[in-house]
Design a protein around this motif. Structure first.
Motif, short mmCIF file in Angstrom:
data_model
loop_
_atom_site.label_atom_id
_atom_site.label_comp_id
_atom_site.label_asym_id
_atom_site.label_seq_id
_atom_site.Cartn_x
_atom_site.Cartn_y
_atom_site.Cartn_z
N ASP A 122 0.85 -1.20 0.00
CA ASP A 122 0.00 0.00 0.00
C ASP A 122 0.88 1.24 0.00
O ASP A 122 1.90 1.28 0.69
CB ASP A 122 -0.85 0.07 1.28
CG ASP A 122 -1.91 -1.01 1.34
OD1 ASP A 122 -2.10 -1.71 0.34
OD2 ASP A 122 -2.54 -1.14 2.41
N VAL A 123 0.45 2.26 -0.72
CA VAL A 123 1.12 3.57 -0.63
C VAL A 123 0.21 4.47 0.19
O VAL A 123 -0.97 4.66 -0.14
CB VAL A 123 1.38 4.17 -2.03
CG1 VAL A 123 2.00 5.56 -1.90
CG2 VAL A 123 2.30 3.25 -2.85
N LEU A 124 0.77 4.99 1.27
CA LEU A 124 -0.01 5.80 2.20
C LEU A 124 0.51 7.24 2.24
O LEU A 124 1.70 7.48 2.05
CB LEU A 124 0.11 5.27 3.63
CG LEU A 124 -0.25 3.83 3.95
CD1 LEU A 124 -0.14 3.62 5.46
CD2 LEU A 124 -1.66 3.49 3.50
N VAL A 125 -0.43 8.15 2.53
CA VAL A 125 -0.06 9.51 2.89
C VAL A 125 -0.58 9.70 4.30
O VAL A 125 -1.80 9.68 4.51
CB VAL A 125 -0.70 10.53 1.92
CG1 VAL A 125 -0.25 11.94 2.28
CG2 VAL A 125 -0.34 10.20 0.49
N GLY A 126 0.33 9.82 5.24
CA GLY A 126 -0.11 9.76 6.64
C GLY A 126 -0.69 8.38 6.88
O GLY A 126 -0.04 7.37 6.65
N VAL A 127 -1.95 8.34 7.37
CA VAL A 127 -2.58 7.03 7.58
C VAL A 127 -3.57 6.69 6.46
O VAL A 127 -4.28 5.70 6.54
CB VAL A 127 -3.32 6.98 8.94
CG1 VAL A 127 -2.32 7.06 10.07
CG2 VAL A 127 -4.36 8.09 9.05
N ARG A 128 -3.62 7.54 5.42
CA ARG A 128 -4.63 7.32 4.39
C ARG A 128 -4.03 6.68 3.14
O ARG A 128 -2.95 7.08 2.67
CB ARG A 128 -5.30 8.64 4.02
CG ARG A 128 -6.12 9.19 5.17
CD ARG A 128 -6.43 10.62 4.90
NE ARG A 128 -7.83 10.88 5.11
CZ ARG A 128 -8.50 11.89 4.56
NH1 ARG A 128 -7.91 12.71 3.72
NH2 ARG A 128 -9.76 12.07 4.83
N LYS A 129 -4.77 5.75 2.58
CA LYS A 129 -4.26 4.98 1.43
C LYS A 129 -4.57 5.72 0.12
O LYS A 129 -5.70 6.13 -0.13
CB LYS A 129 -4.93 3.61 1.44
CG LYS A 129 -4.51 2.70 0.32
CD LYS A 129 -4.82 1.28 0.70
CE LYS A 129 -4.83 0.35 -0.48
NZ LYS A 129 -5.00 -1.05 -0.06
N LEU A 130 -3.53 5.81 -0.71
CA LEU A 130 -3.66 6.50 -1.98
C LEU A 130 -3.55 5.54 -3.16
O LEU A 130 -4.03 5.81 -4.24
CB LEU A 130 -2.55 7.56 -2.05
CG LEU A 130 -2.59 8.51 -3.23
CD1 LEU A 130 -2.46 9.94 -2.73
CD2 LEU A 130 -1.50 8.22 -4.22
N CYS A 131 -2.89 4.43 -2.91
CA CYS A 131 -2.60 3.50 -4.01
C CYS A 131 -2.54 2.08 -3.47
O CYS A 131 -2.02 1.86 -2.38
CB CYS A 131 -1.25 3.92 -4.62
SG CYS A 131 -0.46 2.70 -5.67
N GLY A 132 -3.08 1.14 -4.25
CA GLY A 132 -3.02 -0.28 -3.87
C GLY A 132 -2.56 -1.12 -5.05
O GLY A 132 -2.72 -0.72 -6.21
#
Ligand code: BTN
Length: 275
Positions: A122-132
């Motif tokens: 997973d690519v995260l920004v902070g705790v939020r997922k941007l890419c899977g």
């Protein structure tokens, strides 16, 4: 900010941006499809060459890991599947999920340098997922991979309203983070370039070179995590990757080191925010 109309991908511009790149050609475009991973696998069974890529403007049955749905609204995000024919044994296929996650991260970091990885990819920004990333393998026999489909979803121009309410606190997009719309063709070209670079590095130098870089970009190592596999949940400290690309975790209950082959990692509430 005035919301701009979401428009279909400019496929001829994308082809120009992809000219001469390692992956992305031949390029198959679908306005709408069930899942680009299914389309790429069907092409793989027909014998298409490595690098063949399917990209869609919308998916009606976008899939995530562990049978989840991948939210795929039209003309906003990237839904891309790349066909690879790596000369590896099937048991090493999880390494490719790591390679693909690192490639996706490098592409996202061109827009958001603070993005991090969470195992497996997973690519995260902070705790939020941007890419899977969803990698799916087809074997020729028990010793040989026929092909691997690397399916990548990047939330590019989705707004908060494009995510279902239950995902709004844990999902994000480049647009949400940057406060402006982003050039989807450019992100797609960067994605395929970075993926090709990581894949070539893997083929030339082996998994150890990729592993070290993945571990450096992972926001979870050294931290207490909750591991959720299909058979159990336990707490431990994430240590690093195994030779196969599995996650090494030291269990809190007995201090034993175990390898997580498949599952989800949830950060313990008591640890600082993932960054
Ligand atoms: C995950 O994080 O669970 C993986 C999500 C993978 C989504 C992509 S979108 C393109 C490709 N087609 C699919 O159906 N899934 C992958």
């Amino acid at each position: 900010m005035t919301p701009e109309a979401a428009t279909p991908l400019d496929v001829s511009r994308l082809r120009t941006l992809l000219a001469g790149k390692r992956l992305g050609m031949p390029l198959e475009y679908r306005e709408t499809t069930a899942s680009t991973n299914d389309d790429a696998a069907a092409l793989g069974r027909q014998g298409v060459p490595e690098g063949t890529t399917v990209i869609a403007d919308a998916q009606t049955r976008g899939r995530g890991r562990r049978s989840r749905t991948w939210v795929s609204p039209p003309n906003k995000n990237l839904y891309v599947s790349v066909l690879l024919r790596p000369p590896i044994a099937p048991w090493l296929a999880p390494q490719l999920a790591i390679v693909a996650g690192l490639g996706a991260l490098q592409a996202v970091r061109k827009w958001l340098p603070g993005a991090v990885l969470k195992w497996p990819n997973d690519v995260l920004v902070g705790v939020r997922k941007l890419c899977g990333v969803l990698t799916e393998m087809t074997t020729r026999d028990e010793d040989a991979v026929d092909f691997v489909v690397v399916g990548i979803g990047i939330n590019v121009n989705a707004t908060e309203e494009d995510f279902p309410p239950e995902l709004r606190s844990i999902a994000t997009s480049l647009r949400v983070e940057l406060g402006r719309t982003v050039d989807r063709e450019a992100v797609a070209a960067d994605l395929l370039e970075e993926l090709g670079r990581e894949y070539d590095r893997y083929l030339a130098s082996g998994f150890s070179a990729v592993r070290a870089r993945w571990e450096a970009a992972c926001g979870t190592l050294g931290r207490t995590v909750e591991v959720d596999t299909s058979s159990e949940r336990f707490t431990g400290v994430a240590i690093g990757l195994s030779d196969a690309g599995h996650l090494r975790v030291r269990r809190a209950d007995n201090q034993e080191e175990v390898e997580v082959v498949s599952g989800d990692i949830v950060l313990e509430q008591s640890t600082p925010t993932l960054r």
